[in-house]
Motif scaffolding. Structure first.
Motif, PDB file in Angstrom:
ATOM      1  N   UNK A   1      12.188  -3.538  -2.582  1.00  0.00           N
ATOM      2  CA  UNK A   1      13.098  -3.400  -1.452  1.00  0.00           C
ATOM      3  C   UNK A   1      13.309  -4.769  -0.819  1.00  0.00           C
ATOM      4  N   UNK A   2      14.551  -5.089  -0.555  1.00  0.00           N
ATOM      5  CA  UNK A   2      14.906  -6.326   0.135  1.00  0.00           C
ATOM      6  C   UNK A   2      14.166  -6.378   1.478  1.00  0.00           C
ATOM      7  N   UNK A   3      13.449  -7.452   1.724  1.00  0.00           N
ATOM      8  CA  UNK A   3      12.607  -7.519   2.923  1.00  0.00           C
ATOM      9  C   UNK A   3      13.377  -7.323   4.215  1.00  0.00           C
ATOM     10  N   UNK A   4      14.631  -7.746   4.244  1.00  0.00           N
ATOM     11  CA  UNK A   4      15.372  -7.576   5.497  1.00  0.00           C
ATOM     12  C   UNK A   4      15.622  -6.102   5.794  1.00  0.00           C
ATOM     13  N   UNK A   5      15.563  -5.269   4.750  1.00  0.00           N
ATOM     14  CA  UNK A   5      15.796  -3.837   4.947  1.00  0.00           C
ATOM     15  C   UNK A   5      14.500  -3.047   5.002  1.00  0.00           C
ATOM     16  N   UNK A   6      13.389  -3.728   4.776  1.00  0.00           N
ATOM     17  CA  UNK A   6      12.113  -3.007   4.696  1.00  0.00           C
ATOM     18  C   UNK A   6      11.596  -2.595   6.071  1.00  0.00           C
ATOM     19  N   UNK A   7      12.313  -2.990   7.131  1.00  0.00           N
ATOM     20  CA  UNK A   7      11.836  -2.641   8.470  1.00  0.00           C
ATOM     21  C   UNK A   7      11.691  -1.144   8.665  1.00  0.00           C
ATOM     22  N   UNK A   8      12.477  -0.372   7.936  1.00  0.00           N
ATOM     23  CA  UNK A   8      12.427   1.081   8.110  1.00  0.00           C
ATOM     24  C   UNK A   8      11.125   1.650   7.574  1.00  0.00           C
ATOM     25  N   UNK A   9      10.394   0.853   6.818  1.00  0.00           N
ATOM     26  CA  UNK A   9       9.153   1.342   6.247  1.00  0.00           C
ATOM     27  C   UNK A   9       9.398   1.969   4.882  1.00  0.00           C
ATOM     28  N   UNK A  10       8.333   2.133   4.148  1.00  0.00           N
ATOM     29  CA  UNK A  10       8.415   2.708   2.805  1.00  0.00           C
ATOM     30  C   UNK A  10       7.659   4.031   2.794  1.00  0.00           C
ATOM     31  N   UNK A  11       8.230   4.984   2.079  1.00  0.00           N
ATOM     32  CA  UNK A  11       7.662   6.330   2.071  1.00  0.00           C
ATOM     33  C   UNK A  11       6.165   6.318   1.777  1.00  0.00           C
ATOM     34  N   UNK A  12       5.755   5.535   0.775  1.00  0.00           N
ATOM     35  CA  UNK A  12       4.339   5.625   0.395  1.00  0.00           C
ATOM     36  C   UNK A  12       3.408   5.090   1.484  1.00  0.00           C
ATOM     37  N   UNK A  13       3.897   4.131   2.280  1.00  0.00           N
ATOM     38  CA  UNK A  13       3.055   3.643   3.382  1.00  0.00           C
ATOM     39  C   UNK A  13       2.831   4.725   4.438  1.00  0.00           C
ATOM     40  N   UNK A  14       3.868   5.543   4.657  1.00  0.00           N
ATOM     41  CA  UNK A  14       3.715   6.622   5.631  1.00  0.00           C
ATOM     42  C   UNK A  14       2.884   7.764   5.050  1.00  0.00           C
ATOM     43  N   UNK A  15       3.023   7.999   3.751  1.00  0.00           N
ATOM     44  CA  UNK A  15       2.166   9.006   3.127  1.00  0.00           C
ATOM     45  C   UNK A  15       0.703   8.599   3.259  1.00  0.00           C
TER      46      UNK A  15
END
Length: 195
Positions: A149-163
């Motif tokens: 994921x482009x770092x500038x867009x990663x602010x929304x977080x990634x599903x696996x981190x929330x899992x």
């Protein structure tokens, strides 16, 4: 390394993570989803920082900061969904009528990535919401699988981190960011929910 997560009450520390290098520059300041788009468009340059300074003085403050010792190294935006533009966002559904909180931005300062700070921020944001009586907390991360994921867009977080933080998938959204669908993840904060 121990990362300490605290409410974002110190504006200078928020500025260190979110602010522009030159004071007059127009950066997000993590206001885009917090305030109505009309106001977001009207607040230019330094006025954005001034608005955030006021938020930092409010109770509750606008999010949490991660600290490595005394140095602020990350930020997470967390607030009641009703107080954000997600209250009216048609692309992101309302799962139920609970007065949920939203955790919509996780940001780690360059040079501090890959040190577990985003996990500390998510956990700290959850505790912050719980401490303020949130019955549940939502996030709207990218469902990117193994794709980069482009770092500038990663602010929304990634599903696996929330899992990993105990959130579970609750709904699809029609929101797409950087080519990845966003999903609605939810963590129930009411005591009986830990089944």
């Amino acid at each position: 390394m121990s990362i300490d997560v605290r409410p974002a009450a110190v504006f200078e520390d928020v500025r260190a993570v979110l602010g522009p290098k030159s004071p007059g520059a127009n950066v997000c300041w993590c206001l885009s989803y917090r305030i109505p788009s009309k106001l977001n468009n009207e607040l230019r340059g330094p006025a954005r920082g001034e608005y955030v300074a006021e938020l930092c003085g409010a109770d509750p403050p606008p999010g949490v900061l991660a600290y490595d010792g005394d140095e602020p190294v990350g930020w997470a935006a967390v607030a009641p969904r009703a107080d954000t533009s997600f209250a009216r966002n048609r692309k992101i559904p309302h799962v139920d009528d609970l007065p949920v909180w939203s955790l919509w931005c996780v940001r780690v300062r360059p040079g501090h990535r890959k040190q577990g700070i985003s996990h500390a921020l998510i956990a700290g944001a959850v505790e912050f919401a719980r401490a303020h009586g949130a019955p549940a907390i939502e996030a709207y991360p990218l469902d990117n699988g193994d794709a980069k994921v482009d770092l500038t867009m990663a602010y929304a977080g990634l599903r696996k981190n929330f899992e990993r933080a105990g959130f579970t998938y609750a709904a699809d959204t029609t929101s797409v960011l950087a080519g990845h669908p966003r999903v609605l993840m939810r963590l129930d904060l009411r005591g009986h929910a830990h089944t």
